[in-house]
Every structure is written in structure tokens, then in C-alpha cells.
Design an enzyme around this catalytic site. Structure first.
Site, PDB file in Angstrom:
ATOM      1  N   ASP A  66     -11.601   2.395   4.123  1.00  0.00           N
ATOM      2  CA  ASP A  66     -11.864   0.906   4.010  1.00  0.00           C
ATOM      3  C   ASP A  66     -13.326   0.640   3.922  1.00  0.00           C
ATOM      4  OD1 ASP A  66      -9.803  -0.845   4.183  1.00  0.00           O
ATOM      5  OD2 ASP A  66      -9.540  -0.769   6.329  1.00  0.00           O
ATOM      6  N   GLN A 119      -4.982  -1.529   9.817  1.00  0.00           N
ATOM      7  CA  GLN A 119      -4.826  -2.943   9.116  1.00  0.00           C
ATOM      8  C   GLN A 119      -5.405  -3.747   9.955  1.00  0.00           C
ATOM      9  OE1 GLN A 119      -3.607  -3.468   6.029  1.00  0.00           O
ATOM     10  NE2 GLN A 119      -3.607  -5.352   5.972  1.00  0.00           N
ATOM     11  N   LYS A 124       0.791  -1.103  -0.094  1.00  0.00           N
ATOM     12  CA  LYS A 124      -0.069  -0.134  -0.029  1.00  0.00           C
ATOM     13  C   LYS A 124       0.732   1.231   0.065  1.00  0.00           C
ATOM     14  CE  LYS A 124      -3.679  -2.432   2.393  1.00  0.00           C
ATOM     15  NZ  LYS A 124      -4.534  -2.914   3.503  1.00  0.00           N
TER      16      LYS A 124
HETATM   17  N1  GUN Z   1      -6.523  -7.069   5.865  1.00  0.00           N
HETATM   18  C1  GUN Z   1      -6.621  -7.678   4.721  1.00  0.00           C
HETATM   19  N2  GUN Z   1      -7.354  -6.795   3.745  1.00  0.00           N
HETATM   20  C2  GUN Z   1      -7.334  -5.604   4.576  1.00  0.00           C
HETATM   21  C3  GUN Z   1      -8.230  -4.503   3.971  1.00  0.00           C
HETATM   22  O1  GUN Z   1      -8.446  -4.450   2.917  1.00  0.00           O
HETATM   23  N3  GUN Z   1      -8.319  -3.333   4.805  1.00  0.00           N
HETATM   24  C4  GUN Z   1      -7.733  -3.662   6.223  1.00  0.00           C
HETATM   25  N4  GUN Z   1      -8.186  -2.554   7.194  1.00  0.00           N
HETATM   26  N5  GUN Z   1      -7.245  -4.681   6.653  1.00  0.00           N
HETATM   27  C5  GUN Z   1      -7.088  -5.750   5.801  1.00  0.00           C
END
Ligand code: GUN
Length: 325
Positions: free
Chosen positions: A138, A115, A71
């Protein structure tokens, strides 16, 4: 309402093709990166600043660290300012909530992503609830999840958005398509069902969601024109569960031991790729399928959050209305 069919759209479930076309998420994602880069440039010219994303990463889960790295790199590539706040697994709920509150107040931060999964002693829903819904890139805050269900999406989660965008770019006719999703997670299965149910282009599908309570999963998946595997377990979808000609999207990413690899593991999806690609009309690989699309759609959401903040033009929250929280 009849939704116009794009002239080059294909009907999923058409068994004309024998060997599946491989849908490259990487290629679609790089087109989206270019669009976001242009959007960031436009934002910079208009508002003399840059969109900003803050990621909060708690603990030492190796997969989470690797996702967050991806990311960060993608943000840097398109000109989004990014910082990751890393804390060890002993972080308390109060400390984490304090971090989120600080980011909520920071005008340079347009998007906040905590996350997941969080270490067990932390309560995910309390933390997500604490995020300013206008910064919830998100799409997990109850306000944003609710708006999506009501057909007025502000931020939808990035993975479902990525799956939908791939299907659209692949010219799959989703209007009336029988879609079966295996998995009902908050991050993928449930919001994806909500997205594909909406009236509109790239959606208007008939959606079934299978889960651990489903009596006969294969009976459901065999009817799918578009089969989306999002269970998180390798081997969830085998060839006998797939209708010839179906479009198969594999959202799963699991690490399986592989001593022949330098790093000791390889990534695998939920779908038995080798055999399913012999009956499907199109299929996504793992890696290189949905993964890059998740990151690309996160960038789209951050740019959207920055523009919403700059223009104060969120149609879901008019300034003369009382804020929802
Ligand atoms: N963990 C795995 N995929 C994601 C996501 O798209 N967002 C978040 N916040 N955590 C994740």
C-alpha cells in the site's frame, strides 16, 4: 534536465477538443493485468512459487467488502495467491497487531494490505507502522512514504500510481504541466503530489494541492492543465471550476441513494461529469476510471514485492546497511 517528449504526447490545456475523450481505466487496467500475468509466470519459472497477497479486513463496511472482493478477483485472474483475513468490528488492536506480525513472518506472504478505514477504536498509524515495510504494498508505512518523498520510491500507493499511469497511457505531457489536486489524503492527494513532483517521465509537473484550508479552490482549479479531484465528496468540481481543454481525473467514489437501481444506490465521483465533459479535453468516468487502475497497480506492487524478496535487491536497503526500523 530536459525530459524527452514522446512524439505523440499532447499538451494538456489545449482547448482544441470540445467534447472530452473518455479515459477508460478498465482498458488500461486490462493491459496492466496482462503485463502482471506475464510477470507472475516469469516469477513462477524462476523461483518455483507464486507471489502472495494477504488482505486484512476488519468490520462490515459494505464499500470495503466490495473493494476487497475486487482485489481478490483481480489477484486470481493474474495468478497471484491471495487470502483475506476477515474479522468482525470488535477486533482489538492487540489482535490486529498479532495478525500483522504473523503475516510479516510468513515467507509465502509478499504483500500485506490492511483495508482502510479501520473501525474507530483501532489506531491506523500504529497498525500500518507494524507492517514489514518490504511487504507494505500500500506504500503507507512511514519508511515507504519517506522514500517516495525523497525521490527513491519502493512502493507508492496504488491509486496515485494508477492516476499517473493513466495520464502516461493517455499521452498527456506531464512535464511542466500545471497539476491541481483537490484533497490531501494519505492514500491519494499527498502521495500523488509527491509522485508528480519527481523529476522524470510522467512527472516533473508543477503541483498545487487544495484542501479545506484553501481560500479559493476554484481560483486554483481554473489554472489546472490537469485537474485531479480526490476529495471524496460528489459535486466538489463543477464546470465553472475547470479550464477549457483541461484533463480531468476523478478519484472520488461515493455511494448515493438511487431507488431506481436494484441495489438502491449508484456510484458517483467528485466531478460533475455531464457538464465538465463538455469543456474538458479528456475525463475519467466513475465507475470504470481510476477504480480499476487502483487494483491493477496493487497487483504491480505485489509482483514487485515478491521479486524484491526473491532477489534481495532493494536499492534502498543494501544488505551491508543497518535496516531502518
Ligand atoms: N481503502 C480505500 N482504498 C484503499 C487502499 O488503496 N488501500 C487500503 N489499505 N485501504 C483502502
Amino acid at each position: 534536465m530536459v525530459i524527452a517528449r514522446l512524439s505523440n504526447e499532447r499538451d494538456p490545456g489545449d482547448p482544441a477538443t470540445v467534447t472530452a475523450r473518455i479515459i477508460s481505466g478498465k482498458e488500461v487496467a486490462s493491459r496492466i493485468h496482462a503485463e502482471v500475468s506475464a510477470g507472475v509466470e516469469e516469477y513462477r519459472e524462476k523461483y518455483d512459487g507464486v507471489p502472495g497477497l494477504s488482505v486484512v479486513l476488519i468490520g462490515d463496511d459494505p464499500a470495503s467488502h466490495s473493494y476487497v472482493k475486487g482485489k481478490e478477483l483481480a489477484c486470481e485472474m493474474v495468478g497471484i495467491k491471495t487470502e483475506t483475513i476477515r474479522r468482525d468490528a470488535s477486533t482489538t488492536q492487540a489482535e490486529l497487531l498479532g495478525i500483522v506480525e504473523g503475516l510479516n513472518r510468513d515467507p509465502q506472504v509478499h504483500g500485506i494490505l490492511v483495508q482502510l478505514p479501520l473501525p474507530k477504536h483501532l489506531d491506523e498509524s500504529t497498525v500500518i507502522h507494524a507492517i514489514d515495510p518490504m511487504k507494505d504494498v500500500d506504500g503507507l508505512h512511514p519508511e515507504n512514504a519517506g522514500l517516495l518523498l525523497l525521490g527513491r520510491p519502493r512502493f507508492a500507493p496504488a491509486t496515485p500510481l494508477g492516476v499517473q499511469r493513466m495520464l502516461v497511457e493517455e499521452n498527456v505531457n506531464m512535464n511542466g504541466a500545471r497539476v491541481v489536486i483537490v484533497g490531501r489524503s494519505k492514500l491519494v492527494g499527498m502521495p500523488l503530489a509527491a509522485l508528480l513532483l519527481q523529476k522524470g517521465p510522467g512527472a516533473n509537473s508543477t503541483v498545487t494541492v487544495c484542501h479545506t484550508g484553501t481560500k479559493d479552490i476554484a481560483a486554483e482549479t481554473k489554472r489546472a492543465d490537469v485537474l485531479i479531484a480526490a476529495a471524496g465528496f460528489p459535486g466538489t468540481v463543477t464546470v465553472d471550476m475547470v479550464k477549457p481543454g483541461a484533463v480531468v481525473i476523478d478519484v472520488g467514489v461515493s455511494r448515493v441513494d438511487d431507488p431506481s437501481r436494484k441495489r438502491g444506490y449508484r456510484l458517483t465521483g467528485d466531478v460533475d461529469f455531464e457538464s465538465v465533459s463538455e469543456v474538458a479535453s479528456a475525463i475519467t468516468p466513475v465507475p470504470g476510471g481510476v477504480g480499476p487502475m487502483t487494483i491493477a497497480m496493487l497487483l504491480v506492487n505485489v509482483l514487485r514485492a515478491a521479486n524484491l524478496a526473491a532477489t534481495n535487491q532493494d536499492h534502498n536497503r543494501k544488505t551491508d546497511e543497518i535496516p531502518l526500523e
